[in-house]
Design an enzyme around this catalytic site. Structure first.
Site, PDB file in Angstrom:
ATOM      1  N   ARG A  59      20.162 109.031  27.549  1.00  0.00           N
ATOM      2  CA  ARG A  59      21.350 108.297  28.020  1.00  0.00           C
ATOM      3  C   ARG A  59      22.543 109.245  28.171  1.00  0.00           C
ATOM      4  O   ARG A  59      23.425 109.028  28.995  1.00  0.00           O
ATOM      5  CB  ARG A  59      21.691 107.137  27.070  1.00  0.00           C
ATOM      6  CG  ARG A  59      22.971 106.428  27.460  1.00  0.00           C
ATOM      7  CD  ARG A  59      23.128 104.988  26.955  1.00  0.00           C
ATOM      8  NE  ARG A  59      22.586 104.735  25.645  1.00  0.00           N
ATOM      9  CZ  ARG A  59      23.118 105.156  24.489  1.00  0.00           C
ATOM     10  NH1 ARG A  59      24.239 105.852  24.490  1.00  0.00           N
ATOM     11  NH2 ARG A  59      22.541 104.868  23.339  1.00  0.00           N
ATOM     12  N   TYR A 112      35.177  99.709  50.154  1.00  0.00           N
ATOM     13  CA  TYR A 112      33.819  99.150  50.120  1.00  0.00           C
ATOM     14  C   TYR A 112      33.851  97.751  49.472  1.00  0.00           C
ATOM     15  O   TYR A 112      34.621  97.527  48.530  1.00  0.00           O
ATOM     16  CB  TYR A 112      32.943 100.109  49.306  1.00  0.00           C
ATOM     17  CG  TYR A 112      31.541  99.642  49.111  1.00  0.00           C
ATOM     18  CD1 TYR A 112      30.633  99.639  50.162  1.00  0.00           C
ATOM     19  CD2 TYR A 112      31.103  99.197  47.862  1.00  0.00           C
ATOM     20  CE1 TYR A 112      29.332  99.206  49.979  1.00  0.00           C
ATOM     21  CE2 TYR A 112      29.801  98.773  47.671  1.00  0.00           C
ATOM     22  CZ  TYR A 112      28.922  98.774  48.740  1.00  0.00           C
ATOM     23  OH  TYR A 112      27.643  98.347  48.553  1.00  0.00           O
ATOM     24  N   ASP A 184      36.969 107.914  47.279  1.00  0.00           N
ATOM     25  CA  ASP A 184      35.554 107.647  47.562  1.00  0.00           C
ATOM     26  C   ASP A 184      35.207 108.406  48.843  1.00  0.00           C
ATOM     27  O   ASP A 184      35.698 108.087  49.922  1.00  0.00           O
ATOM     28  CB  ASP A 184      35.346 106.133  47.719  1.00  0.00           C
ATOM     29  CG  ASP A 184      33.879 105.763  47.974  1.00  0.00           C
ATOM     30  OD1 ASP A 184      33.136 106.598  48.527  1.00  0.00           O
ATOM     31  OD2 ASP A 184      33.497 104.624  47.649  1.00  0.00           O
ATOM     32  N   LYS A 209      23.595 106.864  49.480  1.00  0.00           N
ATOM     33  CA  LYS A 209      23.750 106.925  50.931  1.00  0.00           C
ATOM     34  C   LYS A 209      23.388 108.323  51.456  1.00  0.00           C
ATOM     35  O   LYS A 209      22.235 108.685  51.443  1.00  0.00           O
ATOM     36  CB  LYS A 209      25.176 106.511  51.309  1.00  0.00           C
ATOM     37  CG  LYS A 209      25.658 105.246  50.601  1.00  0.00           C
ATOM     38  CD  LYS A 209      24.925 103.991  51.042  1.00  0.00           C
ATOM     39  CE  LYS A 209      25.260 102.778  50.190  1.00  0.00           C
ATOM     40  NZ  LYS A 209      26.662 102.497  49.994  1.00  0.00           N
TER      41      LYS A 209
HETATM   42  C1  LIG Z   1      27.373 101.867  49.048  1.00  0.00           C
HETATM   43  C2  LIG Z   1      28.756 102.283  48.731  1.00  0.00           C
HETATM   44  C3  LIG Z   1      29.249 102.175  47.431  1.00  0.00           C
HETATM   45  C4  LIG Z   1      28.413 101.604  46.296  1.00  0.00           C
HETATM   46  O1  LIG Z   1      27.305 102.386  46.017  1.00  0.00           O
HETATM   47  P1  LIG Z   1      25.954 101.806  45.354  1.00  0.00           P
HETATM   48  O2  LIG Z   1      25.145 103.031  45.158  1.00  0.00           O
HETATM   49  O3  LIG Z   1      25.370 100.820  46.318  1.00  0.00           O
HETATM   50  O4  LIG Z   1      26.353 101.155  44.083  1.00  0.00           O
HETATM   51  C5  LIG Z   1      30.539 102.612  47.194  1.00  0.00           C
HETATM   52  N1  LIG Z   1      31.320 103.098  48.172  1.00  0.00           N
HETATM   53  C6  LIG Z   1      30.883 103.202  49.441  1.00  0.00           C
HETATM   54  C7  LIG Z   1      31.789 103.744  50.490  1.00  0.00           C
HETATM   55  C8  LIG Z   1      29.589 102.797  49.771  1.00  0.00           C
HETATM   56  O5  LIG Z   1      29.168 102.897  51.042  1.00  0.00           O
END
Ligand SMILES: *Cc1c(COP(=O)(O)O)cnc(C)c1O
Length: 393
Positions: A59, A112, A184, A209
Site C-alpha cells: 500500500r 472533468y 490537470d 488516458k
Molecule cells: C478521465 C479523466 C480524469 C479521471 O481519471 P480516471 O482515471 O478515470 O479516474 C480526470 N481528468 C481528466 C481530464 C480526465 O480525462
C-alpha cells in the site's frame, strides 16, 4: 537518466527504468509481492522509518509502481511524483491533502465531470467554499483568486470543448494570492505541455488516458516539488488509493510509445479538425490547433502541439448524433479517450454524464456535442470513415 537534455521520445522509452531492472532484465519486472522480508531486524526498522531505501508493504510502495512514477516525473521535469489507483484518486487525494474546513478553492466550470462533482457535491459538504469561474475568462479568475484562496485548480485543454487557460498568467495570479496552483494535464500530456515549467505547483494526470494509451489499465499520478508531493504520498499511503503493480507495468509499457502516439494523434487531429470544419453537417468544431479557436494563440504559446482531442457539434443535435455515430467503423463508442483506437462519444454520455441537461447547458455543452479522441490509425482512413458516417441523407 544521466542526461537530462535528451528528448521526450528517448525519455518515454528509457526514463525511470534502470534502477528497477534487476536480474539484467531489459524490461521492468512486475513485483506482485505485498510485503518484503528482512532478515536484519534493524535494517527493516531503518527502511520502515524512511532512513534507508526499500519497500515494506504494497500500500505504501512497490518497485514497479515507483518505476512508473519516475518515468512520469522525468517527463514532467518534476522533483517528485506519486501515483494512484485512478485519475480521480489522484485529484481527490491531492485536494484532501491541502484543503481544510473553511478554506476556499477557485477553479473553472469546465473541469472533468468527476472533478466538477467533487467541487459541486463533496467539497461543500466539508465546509469548503468553491468558486467556479467561466473557463477562459482570465479576468474573472484573477478577481476571484485575489479575494483569497488556498488552491487555484486548472485544467487546460478542458473536456470536452477543449478550452484553453493561460497557465503562466493564472500561476502569477495564484501565487500573488498565496495559493497553490494545480493543473490537470491529462489532455495535453507531458509531450505537449509541462505545467511545472509554466510555474504550476502540482501537475496531475489521469494515466488511464494518454499515458497508458491502450485503454487497459486505470491509474493517476501527481508530480511537483518533493515538499508538496510528500504529504500527498502520505495521505495516499494511509487512505489506500494505491496503484496496482500490474497497472503500473501496463503504464510503463504503454508510455514507451507515448511520444510516438501523441505526435501521430496531434497530426491526425489537426487534419480531421480541418476536414470537419468544411463539412455541411458540422455546426461547430472545437480544436485548439485551429486559428478559429478563441485561445489558439495561448495554446500555441504554452503547448508544443495541440493534442489528440477534438469535439464537434452536429446540426440537428442528438437526432443526428444517433444516426452518425453507429456508422463509424474505426471508432469505439465509449467513455474513454487517449487510446490507440479512436474513441468517440457524446459529452452527455461521457465526460458530463454526471450533469443534468441544465448543468450541461450552463457549461456551454450542446446536447449534440461529440467528443472525438483520435487514435493512431491512418488519418486518411479516419477521414473516409467520418465522411461515410456523416453522409446521412
Ligand atoms: C478521465 C479523466 C480524469 C479521471 O481519471 P480516471 O482515471 O478515470 O479516474 C480526470 N481528468 C481528466 C481530464 C480526465 O480525462
Amino acid at each position: 537518466m544521466t542526461n537530462k537534455d535528451v528528448k521526450k521520445a528517448t525519455k518515454s522509452v528509457w526514463a525511470g527504468e534502470k534502477k528497477y531492472r534487476v536480474h539484467g532484465a531489459t524490461q521492468v519486472p512486475t513485483v506482485f509481492s505485498v510485503a518484503y522480508n528482512y532478515d536484519d531486524i534493524d535494517e527493516w526498522y531503518d527502511v520502515a522509518i524512511g532512513n534507508k531505501e526499500g519497500h515494506i508493504y504494497g500500500r505504501n510502495t512497490n518497485p514497479t509502481v515507483q518505476s512508473f512514477e519516475d518515468k512520469v516525473k522525468i517527463l514532467e521535469g518534476a522533483e517528485d511524483s506519486t501515483s494512484f489507483s485512478t485519475g480521480m484518486a489522484a485529484i481527490s487525494n491531492s485536494l484532501a491533502t491541502y484543503l481544510r474546513p473553511g478554506d476556499r478553492i477557485v477553479s473553472i466550470k469546465d473541469t472533468y465531470g468527476g472533478t466538477n462533482k467533487i467541487f459541486s457535491e463533496f467539497l461543500p459538504q466539508l465546509n469548503i467554499e468553491v468558486e467556479l469561474c467561466d473557463t477562459g475568462d482570465h479576468e474573472q479568475i484573477e478577481r476571484e483568486v485575489a479575494k483569497g484562496c488556498k488552491i487555484l485548480y486548472l485544467e487546460s485543454p478542458t473536456n470536452p470543448t477543449v478550452k484553453i487557460t493561460d497557465i503562466k498568467r493564472m500561476v502569477k495570479a495564484g501565487h500573488e494570492a498565496g495559493a497553490l496552483v494545480f493543473v490537470d494535464n491529462t489532455f495535453a500530456t507531458p509531450i505537449n505541455q509541462n505545467p511545472l515549467e509554466l510555474g504550476a505547483d502540482l501537475v496531475i494526470h489521469s494515466a488511464t488516458k494518454f499515458l497508458g494509451g491502450h485503454a487497459d489499465a486505470l491509474g493517476g499520478v501527481v508530480c511537483g516539488k518533493a515538499e508538496l508531493v510528500e504529504p500527498i504520498y502520505h495521505y495516499r499511503e494511509i487512505n489506500g488509493a494505491t496503484m496496482d503493480p500490474m497497472a503500473a507495468y501496463l503504464m510503463i509499457r504503454g508510455m514507451k510509445t507515448l511520444d510516438l502516439r501523441v505526435k501521430r494523434q496531434c497530426e491526425s487531429a489537426m487534419k480531421i479538425a480541418t476536414y470537419l470544419q468544411s463539412h455541411d453537417l458540422v455546426e461547430e468544431i472545437y480544436y485548439p490547433g485551429l486559428k478559429t479557436h478563441p485561445n489558439h494563440d495561448i495554446a500555441k504559446e504554452q503547448m508544443s502541439n495541440f493534442g489528440g482531442m477534438l469535439s464537434f457539434a452536429l446540426k440537428g443535435g442528438m437526432d443526428t448524433v444517433r444516426k452518425v455515430l453507429p456508422k463509424l467503423e474505426y471508432a469505439n463508442r465509449a467513455a474513454n479517450l487517449g487510446s490507440v483506437e479512436t474513441t468517440v462519444g457524446p459529452a452527455r454520455t461521457t465526460s458530463h454524464v454526471e450533469c443534468t441537461p441544465e448543468e450541461r447547458k450552463a457549461l456551454g455543452i450542446p446536447e449534440g456535442l461529440v467528443r472525438y479522441a483520435v487514435g493512431i490509425e491512418d488519418v486518411e482512413d479516419l477521414i473516409q470513415d467520418l465522411k461515410r458516417a456523416l453522409d446521412i441523407k
